[in-house]
Design a protein around this motif. Sequence first.
Motif, PDB file in Angstrom:
ATOM      1  N   ALA A 197      24.636  11.122 -87.540  1.00  0.00           N
ATOM      2  CA  ALA A 197      24.993  10.245 -86.420  1.00  0.00           C
ATOM      3  C   ALA A 197      25.870  10.992 -85.420  1.00  0.00           C
ATOM      4  CB  ALA A 197      25.707   9.000 -86.934  1.00  0.00           C
ATOM      5  N   PHE A 198      26.758  11.833 -85.909  1.00  0.00           N
ATOM      6  CA  PHE A 198      27.610  12.635 -85.028  1.00  0.00           C
ATOM      7  C   PHE A 198      26.756  13.588 -84.197  1.00  0.00           C
ATOM      8  CE2 PHE A 198      30.189  16.391 -84.139  1.00  0.00           C
ATOM      9  CZ  PHE A 198      31.265  15.810 -83.473  1.00  0.00           C
ATOM     10  N   GLU A 199      25.786  14.243 -84.837  1.00  0.00           N
ATOM     11  CA  GLU A 199      24.884  15.155 -84.113  1.00  0.00           C
ATOM     12  C   GLU A 199      24.146  14.430 -82.991  1.00  0.00           C
ATOM     13  OE1 GLU A 199      22.022  17.102 -86.579  1.00  0.00           O
ATOM     14  OE2 GLU A 199      23.545  17.804 -87.979  1.00  0.00           O
ATOM     15  N   LYS A 200      23.822  13.172 -83.234  1.00  0.00           N
ATOM     16  CA  LYS A 200      23.046  12.381 -82.276  1.00  0.00           C
ATOM     17  C   LYS A 200      23.930  11.569 -81.330  1.00  0.00           C
ATOM     18  CE  LYS A 200      19.077  13.663 -83.709  1.00  0.00           C
ATOM     19  NZ  LYS A 200      18.256  14.502 -82.831  1.00  0.00           N
ATOM     20  N   ASP A 201      25.248  11.767 -81.393  1.00  0.00           N
ATOM     21  CA  ASP A 201      26.215  11.044 -80.569  1.00  0.00           C
ATOM     22  C   ASP A 201      26.079   9.529 -80.756  1.00  0.00           C
ATOM     23  OD1 ASP A 201      28.393  10.967 -78.826  1.00  0.00           O
ATOM     24  OD2 ASP A 201      27.122  10.828 -77.050  1.00  0.00           O
ATOM     25  N   LYS A 202      25.944   9.099 -82.016  1.00  0.00           N
ATOM     26  CA  LYS A 202      25.764   7.687 -82.350  1.00  0.00           C
ATOM     27  C   LYS A 202      26.872   7.158 -83.259  1.00  0.00           C
ATOM     28  CE  LYS A 202      21.669   6.901 -80.491  1.00  0.00           C
ATOM     29  NZ  LYS A 202      21.403   5.817 -79.571  1.00  0.00           N
ATOM     30  N   THR A 203      28.008   7.841 -83.332  1.00  0.00           N
ATOM     31  CA  THR A 203      29.053   7.442 -84.276  1.00  0.00           C
ATOM     32  C   THR A 203      29.639   6.066 -83.987  1.00  0.00           C
ATOM     33  OG1 THR A 203      30.687   8.680 -83.004  1.00  0.00           O
ATOM     34  CG2 THR A 203      29.704   9.794 -84.916  1.00  0.00           C
ATOM     35  N   ASP A 204      29.526   5.569 -82.763  1.00  0.00           N
ATOM     36  CA  ASP A 204      30.046   4.246 -82.419  1.00  0.00           C
ATOM     37  C   ASP A 204      28.985   3.155 -82.497  1.00  0.00           C
ATOM     38  OD1 ASP A 204      32.606   5.226 -81.934  1.00  0.00           O
ATOM     39  OD2 ASP A 204      32.133   5.682 -79.838  1.00  0.00           O
ATOM     40  N   ASP A 205      27.786   3.496 -82.932  1.00  0.00           N
ATOM     41  CA  ASP A 205      26.671   2.543 -82.964  1.00  0.00           C
ATOM     42  C   ASP A 205      26.330   2.186 -84.416  1.00  0.00           C
ATOM     43  OD1 ASP A 205      24.336   1.099 -82.629  1.00  0.00           O
ATOM     44  OD2 ASP A 205      23.462   2.514 -81.192  1.00  0.00           O
TER      45      ASP A 205
END
Length: 87
Positions: free
Chosen positions: A49-57
């Motif tokens: 998720a961090f790699e995909k910039d989705k940590t807040d989703d």
Amino acid sequence: MADTGILGGQLSSREGTNVNVATFSGVPIFRGGSGSDCEEFIRAVYAYAFEKDKTDDNKWIAAYAATRLSGKALRWYARQDNTVKAD
């Protein structure tokens, strides 16, 4: 087999665990197992998720994690209420 963690999109598991060494974008298939197996799976999902910039989703993370479940872990997930599945 050595536990190398996520490096270069690869994750290997310790021998005798329930984490499948086959990966998709660095995240193993999780079949259920010990607490440490579960922690390794969660860590791998959050790293992806961090790699995909989705940590807040959280909805995206939960949906993605569900695609990496199999066996008793998938059966457990399938029994959960939809509100649990989305968080």
